[in-house]
Design an enzyme around this catalytic site. Structure first.
Site, short mmCIF file in Angstrom:
data_model
loop_
_atom_site.label_atom_id
_atom_site.label_comp_id
_atom_site.label_asym_id
_atom_site.label_seq_id
_atom_site.Cartn_x
_atom_site.Cartn_y
_atom_site.Cartn_z
N ARG A 1 0.85 -1.20 0.00
CA ARG A 1 0.00 0.00 0.00
C ARG A 1 0.88 1.25 0.00
O ARG A 1 0.57 2.24 -0.62
CB ARG A 1 -0.97 0.03 1.19
CG ARG A 1 -1.71 1.36 1.27
CD ARG A 1 -2.93 1.44 2.19
NE ARG A 1 -2.98 0.49 3.27
CZ ARG A 1 -2.26 0.57 4.39
NH1 ARG A 1 -1.44 1.59 4.59
NH2 ARG A 1 -2.38 -0.36 5.32
N TYR B 1 -14.92 18.88 -14.07
CA TYR B 1 -15.44 17.54 -14.31
C TYR B 1 -16.56 17.22 -13.31
O TYR B 1 -16.43 17.49 -12.11
CB TYR B 1 -14.28 16.55 -14.18
CG TYR B 1 -14.65 15.11 -14.34
CD1 TYR B 1 -14.92 14.59 -15.61
CD2 TYR B 1 -14.73 14.26 -13.25
CE1 TYR B 1 -15.26 13.25 -15.75
CE2 TYR B 1 -15.06 12.93 -13.39
CZ TYR B 1 -15.33 12.43 -14.64
OH TYR B 1 -15.66 11.10 -14.78
N ASP C 1 -6.10 20.48 -12.86
CA ASP C 1 -6.41 19.17 -13.45
C ASP C 1 -5.91 19.22 -14.90
O ASP C 1 -6.45 19.95 -15.73
CB ASP C 1 -7.93 18.94 -13.37
CG ASP C 1 -8.33 17.54 -13.85
OD1 ASP C 1 -7.63 16.98 -14.72
OD2 ASP C 1 -9.36 17.03 -13.36
N LYS D 1 -7.50 8.45 -18.95
CA LYS D 1 -7.75 9.08 -20.26
C LYS D 1 -6.52 8.97 -21.16
O LYS D 1 -6.12 7.87 -21.47
CB LYS D 1 -8.19 10.53 -20.03
CG LYS D 1 -9.24 10.69 -18.91
CD LYS D 1 -10.58 10.05 -19.24
CE LYS D 1 -11.51 9.93 -18.03
NZ LYS D 1 -11.76 11.15 -17.28
C1 LIG Z 1 -12.26 11.50 -16.02
C2 LIG Z 1 -11.83 12.72 -15.36
C3 LIG Z 1 -11.65 12.78 -13.98
C4 LIG Z 1 -11.95 11.60 -13.07
O1 LIG Z 1 -11.07 10.53 -13.31
P1 LIG Z 1 -11.43 9.00 -13.05
O2 LIG Z 1 -10.20 8.29 -13.47
O3 LIG Z 1 -12.65 8.67 -13.89
O4 LIG Z 1 -11.73 8.85 -11.59
C5 LIG Z 1 -11.19 13.96 -13.43
N1 LIG Z 1 -10.94 15.04 -14.20
C6 LIG Z 1 -11.12 15.02 -15.53
C7 LIG Z 1 -10.84 16.24 -16.33
C8 LIG Z 1 -11.57 13.87 -16.16
O5 LIG Z 1 -11.76 13.86 -17.49
#
Ligand SMILES: *Cc1c(COP(=O)(O)O)cnc(C)c1O
Length: 405
Positions: free
Chosen positions: A58, A110, A182, A207
């Site tokens: 962990r 998001y 982000d 992504k």
């Molecule tokens: C998808 C996404 C998230 C969340 O990520 P997960 O891997 O689905 O938990 C956060 N910020 C942005 C801009 C995203 O596209």
């Protein structure tokens, strides 16, 4: 701590070289060229009080360490922490806060981040103020003595709006506030927020970084040793860590990030140009277009315009439904950033929980369609959109005739 060479030694190398080498020396135990998937929960001590660099998975795992060093290197950062998902990465960053603290949030973050803030963290006595991050004055006006963090996305989802990271970072630091960015949409290939003054970066590695729509993951990146120590503490204390196989998948994705991002951008550009001259399309939103209100800022703070774009089809909900229902290569699904093209209708999918008036206030109209072009051939993707849009045009024409009739 790590058995692997520290990524700082590679920082004079180019991006794609680091993507393949940073944190990824051959396995010191076996000579394996690629970082093995260390599928183990615990590590045997050499003697009491002495481990070999790893103790419990962990806290640290060598596959994860390799991914973390590579991610840090690509963001020109000192440290990265891998997380179980983008949302767990966001949550771990909010663990820096305490009851009574305030966070200023760019209003089109998001949806899952919005849900985490509003439905979970407000119960802990943390407050969130939503502002238009395009407007520096709005952020400044929202800062109070309780404000500890500003949270922005740039470009945003689904309207691909930009925020000026450098200007916001300067404002935050003048007020002793941290800036979190982000960077999921741009990826470090096109944008490095720490270089622009941000304190922390969050990624959904689900992504573009993973890039193949086959893993859920997240990351936190920073160059501040004190911040890193606190974040690492919470990452371990809360325990939302990724498994070694998921780390391996993201690390494998990173190796081709440059190649994929170039193709995603090339396809997005070709599609944006095609859509901009299409009679069924009202408006195209892509930072690479001269018509984008923040095209100059994009050219200044990014090293490319990214792979995501949105457009508004004429004819509202019916035309949008017909278009997203008629594409054959573009698959109708949430998520983005994979090699396979995806199409999404924000008003009924990703942004459905937001009331229509608020949605439309932000610019998310019923006719809005979001595209995540993959790395197929641009001409095939354009032909697919063309046939889908001509279907929507025919339907509109038929409906108009029916109304007239
Ligand atoms: C998808 C996404 C998230 C969340 O990520 P997960 O891997 O689905 O938990 C956060 N910020 C942005 C801009 C995203 O596209």
């Amino acid at each position: 701590m790590s058995l692997y060479k520290k990524h700082e030694e590679n920082q004079n190398q180019q991006f794609s070289t680091r993507a393949i080498h940073a944190g990824q020396d051959c396995d010191p135990g076996t000579g394996a060229l690629n970082t093995p998937i260390f599928q183990t929960s615990t590590f045997v001590l050499e003697e009491l009080g002495k481990n070999r660099g790893y103790q419990y998975a962990r806290t640290h795992n060598p596959t994860r360490t390799a991914l973390e060093e590579c991610l840090a290197s690509l963001e020109n950062a000192k440290y990265a922490l891998a997380s179980a998902s983008g949302l767990s990465a966001a949550y771990t960053v909010t663990n820096l806060l305490s009851q009574g603290d305030n966070v200023i949030v760019g209003e089109d973050v998001y949806g899952g981040v919005y849900r985490l803030f509003e439905q979970v963290l407000t119960r802990y006595g943390i407050t969130f103020t939503y502002v238009n991050a395009q407007n520096l004055g709005d952020i400044e006006a929202a800062i109070t003595p309780a404000t500890k963090l500003v949270w922005i996305e740039t470009p945003t989802n689904p309207l691909v709006k930009l925020a000026d990271v450098r200007a916001i970072a300067d404002l935050c630091h003048a007020h002793g506030v941290l800036l979190a960015v982000d960077n999921t949409f741009a990826t470090p290939y096109f944008q490095r927020p720490l270089d622009l003054g941000a304190d922390v970066i969050i990624h959904s590695t689900t992504k573009y970084l993973g890039g193949h729509s086959d893993v859920i993951g997240g990351a936190i990146v920073t160059s501040d040793p004190e911040l890193y120590e606190r974040l690492q503490y919470h990452n371990n204390a809360v325990g939302a860590v990724p498994g070694p196989f998921d780390c391996f998948l993201v690390l494998r994705g990173l190796k081709t990030l440059k190649l994929r991002m170039r193709e995603h951008e090339r396809n997005a550009t070709a599609i944006a140009n095609f859509l901009e001259s299409h009679p069924s399309v009202e408006r195209v939103l892509y930072p690479g277009l001269k018509s984008h209100p923040q095209h100059d800022l994009a050219a200044k703070q990014m090293t490319g315009f990214g792979g995501m774009l949105s457009f508004v089809v004429k004819g509202g909900l019916d035309a949008a439904a017909s278009t997203v229902g008629s594409t054959k290569l573009f698959q109708l699904a949430e998520s983005l950033g994979g090699v396979k093209s995806l199409i999404c209708h924000p008003a009924t999918m990703t942004h459905k929980p937001i009331p229509k008036e608020i949605r439309e206030h932000c610019g998310i109209f019923d006719g809005l369609i979001r595209l995540s072009p993959g790395i197929e051939e641009a001409e095939d993707l354009i032909a697919d959109l063309d046939q889908a849009l001509s279907g929507s045009r025919t339907q509109c024409a038929v409906r108009e005739l029916a109304v007239v009739g």
